[in-house]
Design an enzyme around this catalytic site. Structure first.
Site, PDB file in Angstrom:
ATOM      1  N   PRO A  90      -9.872 -27.339 -38.744  1.00  0.00           N
ATOM      2  CG  PRO A  90      -9.602 -29.256 -37.450  1.00  0.00           C
ATOM      3  CD  PRO A  90      -8.843 -28.120 -38.036  1.00  0.00           C
ATOM      4  N   PRO A 131      -3.543  16.799 -12.734  1.00  0.00           N
ATOM      5  CG  PRO A 131      -4.257  15.147 -11.281  1.00  0.00           C
ATOM      6  CD  PRO A 131      -4.080  15.441 -12.733  1.00  0.00           C
ATOM      7  CG  ASP A 180      -0.946  28.355 -16.207  1.00  0.00           C
ATOM      8  OD1 ASP A 180      -0.505  29.337 -16.816  1.00  0.00           O
ATOM      9  OD2 ASP A 180      -2.070  27.867 -16.395  1.00  0.00           O
ATOM     10  CE  LYS A 223      -3.511  32.684 -16.360  1.00  0.00           C
ATOM     11  NZ  LYS A 223      -4.372  31.754 -17.043  1.00  0.00           N
ATOM     12  N   GLY A 264      -4.520  20.433 -14.673  1.00  0.00           N
ATOM     13  CA  GLY A 264      -5.818  19.755 -14.771  1.00  0.00           C
ATOM     14  C   GLY A 264      -6.292  19.686 -16.202  1.00  0.00           C
ATOM     15  CB  THR A 266     -10.614  18.403 -14.039  1.00  0.00           C
ATOM     16  OG1 THR A 266     -10.709  19.694 -13.469  1.00  0.00           O
ATOM     17  CG2 THR A 266     -11.742  17.521 -13.529  1.00  0.00           C
ATOM     18  CB  ALA A 267      -8.198  19.706  -9.349  1.00  0.00           C
ATOM     19  CG  MET A 315      -9.040  28.578  -7.824  1.00  0.00           C
ATOM     20  SD  MET A 315      -9.222  29.745  -9.177  1.00  0.00           S
ATOM     21  CE  MET A 315     -10.700  29.141  -9.985  1.00  0.00           C
TER      22      MET A 315
HETATM   23  N1  SAH Z   1      -7.745  23.654 -14.810  1.00  0.00           N
HETATM   24  C1  SAH Z   1      -7.537  23.160 -13.462  1.00  0.00           C
HETATM   25  C2  SAH Z   1      -8.062  24.100 -12.420  1.00  0.00           C
HETATM   26  C3  SAH Z   1      -7.337  25.388 -12.321  1.00  0.00           C
HETATM   27  S1  SAH Z   1      -7.938  26.389 -11.022  1.00  0.00           S
HETATM   28  C4  SAH Z   1      -8.165  21.780 -13.357  1.00  0.00           C
HETATM   29  O1  SAH Z   1      -8.895  21.354 -14.258  1.00  0.00           O
HETATM   30  O2  SAH Z   1      -7.912  21.110 -12.336  1.00  0.00           O
HETATM   31  C5  SAH Z   1      -6.829  26.010  -9.714  1.00  0.00           C
HETATM   32  C6  SAH Z   1      -7.541  25.220  -8.625  1.00  0.00           C
HETATM   33  O3  SAH Z   1      -7.632  23.861  -8.997  1.00  0.00           O
HETATM   34  C7  SAH Z   1      -6.811  25.207  -7.305  1.00  0.00           C
HETATM   35  O4  SAH Z   1      -7.086  26.368  -6.547  1.00  0.00           O
HETATM   36  C8  SAH Z   1      -7.401  23.985  -6.649  1.00  0.00           C
HETATM   37  O5  SAH Z   1      -8.680  24.223  -6.142  1.00  0.00           O
HETATM   38  C9  SAH Z   1      -7.564  23.058  -7.846  1.00  0.00           C
HETATM   39  N2  SAH Z   1      -6.414  22.144  -7.979  1.00  0.00           N
HETATM   40  C10 SAH Z   1      -5.522  22.095  -9.003  1.00  0.00           C
HETATM   41  N3  SAH Z   1      -4.649  21.092  -8.777  1.00  0.00           N
HETATM   42  C11 SAH Z   1      -5.002  20.497  -7.630  1.00  0.00           C
HETATM   43  C12 SAH Z   1      -4.493  19.407  -6.878  1.00  0.00           C
HETATM   44  N4  SAH Z   1      -3.437  18.697  -7.282  1.00  0.00           N
HETATM   45  N5  SAH Z   1      -5.109  19.089  -5.723  1.00  0.00           N
HETATM   46  C13 SAH Z   1      -6.184  19.779  -5.285  1.00  0.00           C
HETATM   47  N6  SAH Z   1      -6.697  20.807  -5.950  1.00  0.00           N
HETATM   48  C14 SAH Z   1      -6.129  21.181  -7.114  1.00  0.00           C
END
Ligand code: SAH
Length: 483
Positions: free
Chosen positions: A50, A236, A259, A281, A313, A342-343, A394
């Site tokens: 309804p 990460p 990697d 790497k 990441g 990403t990290a 890095m």
């Molecule tokens: N493509 C990756 C980065 C690669 S370069 C991304 O998007 O995260 C590698 C750098 O990423 C490391 O030297 C560090 O600075 C950072 N990184 C990757 N994993 C991490 C984590 N679990 N904690 C903190 N920094 C991280």
């Protein structure tokens, strides 16, 4: 023999409903849920009530079902293939069940298993492929949880693959004898080149591959030029931060190239039979050169099958993805990119740190800090001075340079900094301080994992209850040295 405990009291079947009337009686939440489920079918769905809840009415306006707005009467059920009693009133639902049974129409009463002739499963819909999960009404929530897990495993493109198969069925039956030859054809069809091409979204190539397979012109699993390489973000570190797409591609992979930063737990999610190629790497470890990795990806892609190139990441952030994509493009190998966490995002999450903050930070810089050596400061330092949040990848070994040059560029030495080692992992360590404290990072040999540094006024909005002060640690080291 099946033991008594394992016998099904409700046996699953798939019922033809195309164009047939399916009736839901009720206008509330439960009826709406059933209507949504049924709208995945091509039945003629009719709602008898309804009045309708407002969201149900809004949905119906979309045209997926018809609404008969009168009060319920048994005659409304005439000719239906299935009936759902979902009025929310027990006496009413019982009446509907009686009326349906009098007409020999199978009936389901929502939330009253004892009144049901059949149960509705939780669905993973890849029409014409479907997975139906049921518990005989015993535990619908469990069925939903199982459904969610299966959903992750099955590519959204499987329906298209099944439809392609339907198109080849007649030809396969004409050309191949039943039994092993036909079965082998279908196995190659669903695991080989046609499947890879469908997944890559290339319907024409899929059709060609299937035709080749049927005419016996191609070997089952490794047709040249049909391979596909996915650059996949592994996130990460925590394996449950992987995307569902990444998870699925790993489960289907023929080869996995990864990697050193990609955790073993993520690689382990890959298909057991997949060939695994660690390409290193990591600072100080033996690893393949970028050129060797490019060559490997092209070779695996050309050999056919599904290649997953796992990168920590997000694959497009400091991952040299540009070079790998260029090599694949140049070689004409089909490819795609699957994003990852990403990290910088993982580190920010670990500190509840807002990367943009209203009125404080409205832009973000992703940098390595390795471009600060030259005579002129890179432009991103100006962004930092204007309030951008800066994430440094890095950045451990160059921490001192980053700090001094940012101060030189005009950033206050008091600017907040956060540092996270092993973001997202149980082993993570979190630190906070100011630009002045940052140089201590480079000298610390207790930090062995990857380190993310985040700098900017927005960092002050983070939750530092779980983090250690960078400065305090420096003191501890100083005392240790002095003792
Ligand atoms: N493509 C990756 C980065 C690669 S370069 C991304 O998007 O995260 C590698 C750098 O990423 C490391 O030297 C560090 O600075 C950072 N990184 C990757 N994993 C991490 C984590 N679990 N904690 C903190 N920094 C991280």
């Amino acid at each position: 023999m099946t033991s008594e405990a394992q016998r099904l009291n409700a046996f699953p079947v798939f019922m033809r409903v195309k164009g047939r009337a399916v009736i839901v009686v009720g206008g509330g939440t439960a009826a709406f849920a059933k209507a949504r489920l049924l709208s995945q079918s091509s039945a003629r769905l009719t709602i008898v009530a309804p009045s309708l809840d407002p969201d149900f009415a809004a949905w119906l306006a979309g045209g997926d079902a018809a609404w008969i707005s009168g009060t319920y009467s048994a005659a409304r059920l005439d000719g239906a293939a299935l009936v759902f009693a979902a009025t929310g009133e027990e006496a009413m639902d019982r009446q509907i069940v009686r009326d349906a049974r009098a007409r020999r129409i199978p009936v389901n009463a929502v939330d009253r298993p004892e009144l049901c002739d059949f149960f509705t499963p939780a669905l993973v819909n890849r029409a014409p492929l479907v997975v139906a999960v049921g518990t005989e009404g015993a535990a619908p929530v469990l069925a939903q949880m199982v459904r969610a897990r299966i959903e992750q495993l099955l590519s959204p493109s499987l329906g298209r693959l099944a439809a392609l198969a339907a198109g080849f069925r007649g030809a396969a039956e004409r050309r191949l004898p039943p039994g092993a030859p036909r079965r082998r054809f279908w196995q190659s069809f669903f695991a080989g080149a046609p499947a890879v091409a469908v997944e890559a979204g290339d319907a024409a190539a899929a059709h060609r591959a299937a035709a080749r397979l049927l005419s016996g012109q191609s070997s089952p699993r490794t047709p040249p030029g049909i391979g596909h390489v996915a650059l996949v973000g592994a996130g990460p570190g925590a394996e449950d931060l992987l995307t569902m797409r990444a998870h699925r591609l790993l489960g289907e992979a023929d080869a996995i190239v990864y990697d050193a930063l990609v955790p073993e737990a993520v690689v382990a999610l890959g298909r057991r039979e997949a060939e695994r190629y660690p390409v290193g790497k990591r600072k100080g470890c033996h690893s393949k050169s970028q050129a060797e990795i490019n060559t490997l990806l092209v070779r695996l892609g050309r050999a056919g099958g599904r290649v997953v190139r796992l990168k920590s990441g997000d694959p497009l952030v400091f991952g040299r993805a540009g070079e790998e994509l260029q090599a694949l493009r140049d070689a004409g190998v089909s490819h795609e990119v699957v994003p990852g966490v990403t990290a910088a995002f993982a580190a920010a999450a670990d500190l509840s740190l807002p990367l943009t903050l209203r009125g404080v930070a409205s832009s973000m810089v992703f940098t390595t800090g390795h471009d600060l050596d030259g005579g002129t400061l890179p432009d991103w330092t100006k962004l930092a001075v204007s309030g951008a949040t800066v994430a440094i990848y890095m950045g451990r070994s160059v921490a001192a340079g980053v700090a001094s040059r940012l101060i030189e560029a005009g950033l206050s030495p008091e600017t907040a900094c956060a540092v996270v080692e092993n973001a997202s992992l149980p082993s993570r360590r979190r630190f906070h301080g100011t630009l002045e404290d940052l140089p201590s990072l480079a000298a610390r040999n207790d930090l062995t994992g990857p380190v993310m540094t985040i700098i900017g006024d927005a960092v002050a909005g983070a939750d530092f209850e779980l983090s250690e002060p960078l400065a305090a640690h420096r003191q501890v080291i100083a005392e240790g040295v002095g003792a």
